[in-house]
Structure formats: structure tokens, C-alpha cells
Scaffold this active site. Structure first.
Site, PDB file in Angstrom:
ATOM      1  N   ARG A  76      55.189 -73.265  32.069  1.00  0.00           N
ATOM      2  CA  ARG A  76      56.067 -74.415  31.828  1.00  0.00           C
ATOM      3  C   ARG A  76      56.696 -74.324  30.442  1.00  0.00           C
ATOM      4  O   ARG A  76      57.891 -74.503  30.274  1.00  0.00           O
ATOM      5  CB  ARG A  76      55.280 -75.714  31.978  1.00  0.00           C
TER       6      ARG A  76
ATOM      7  N   HIS B 129      61.310 -73.515  26.946  1.00  0.00           N
ATOM      8  CA  HIS B 129      61.764 -73.060  25.623  1.00  0.00           C
ATOM      9  C   HIS B 129      62.518 -71.740  25.636  1.00  0.00           C
ATOM     10  O   HIS B 129      63.242 -71.440  24.695  1.00  0.00           O
ATOM     11  CB  HIS B 129      60.581 -72.986  24.668  1.00  0.00           C
TER      12      HIS B 129
END
Length: 103
Positions: A67, A72
Site C-alpha cells: 500500500r 508513494h
């Protein structure tokens, strides 16, 4: 855990007719899968310690880490790695969670 089961179920539905090649060229399916992988990782952050210990076969940390990578490093995400996650990693996780939820 129900959120994880639902996200995996959606991923399986979105990719049921795909191969790696067709998935790689379907931006909408990739976006939908990535979003649901993010949901899985976020939901994994909220699983309590007792559940994580009871279901030690579930890769909790890896789900959270994926995740974070997706959120990011979105443009650096490898579609073949996502595909491997879909076909290799998610089915056993789903099976473990479903057995536990049935208890």
C-alpha cells in the site's frame, strides 16, 4: 478483515478475463486493482495483534508495505509485479480470511 475480503473479491472480478498482456494494456483495470490493493493495505493496518497472530499465514506487513509503495511510488509501480500479486498472493490470503470469517 471484511474490507480485505471485499477488495480481493473486486480485484478478482476486475481481472477474471485478463492475462498479463491484456491487463497491462487496460488502464482502467490497473487503476481499479491498484486502488483495491491500497484498500487492502490500509485495512491491514487496522487488524489487531491477536488476529494477526491467529492468522500468521497472512502477509500483513507485506500488504501494508505494498500500500505504501503504491501510494508513494505510483508511477514506478511494475504491472507484472501487480499481476503476480493478483494471481499468486491474493488467492491464499482470501482463503485464509474466509475460513477465519466463517468461524
Amino acid at each position: 478483515m471484511q474490507d480485505i475480503v471485499e477488495a480481493i473479491t473486486r480485484i478478482r472480478r476486475y481481472t477474471a478475463t485478463h492475462t498479463l498482456a491484456s491487463f497491462s494494456s487496460d488502464d482502467m483495470a490497473i487503476d481499479a486493482v491498484v486502488r483495491n490493493l491500497e484498500v487492502i493495505g490500509e485495512a491491514a493496518r487496522h487488524v489487531d495483534d491477536a488476529t494477526m497472530q491467529r492468522l500468521a499465514g497472512v502477509p500483513w506487513r507485506e500488504m501494508r508495505d505494498l500500500r505504501n509503495l503504491l501510494v508513494h511510488e505510483y508511477f514506478g509501480v511494475s504491472v507484472p509485479i501487480i499481476w503476480e500479486t493478483i494471481v499468486r498472493d491474493l488467492p491464499p490470503v482470501l482463503a485464509l480470511l474466509l475460513v477465519d470469517l466463517e468461524r
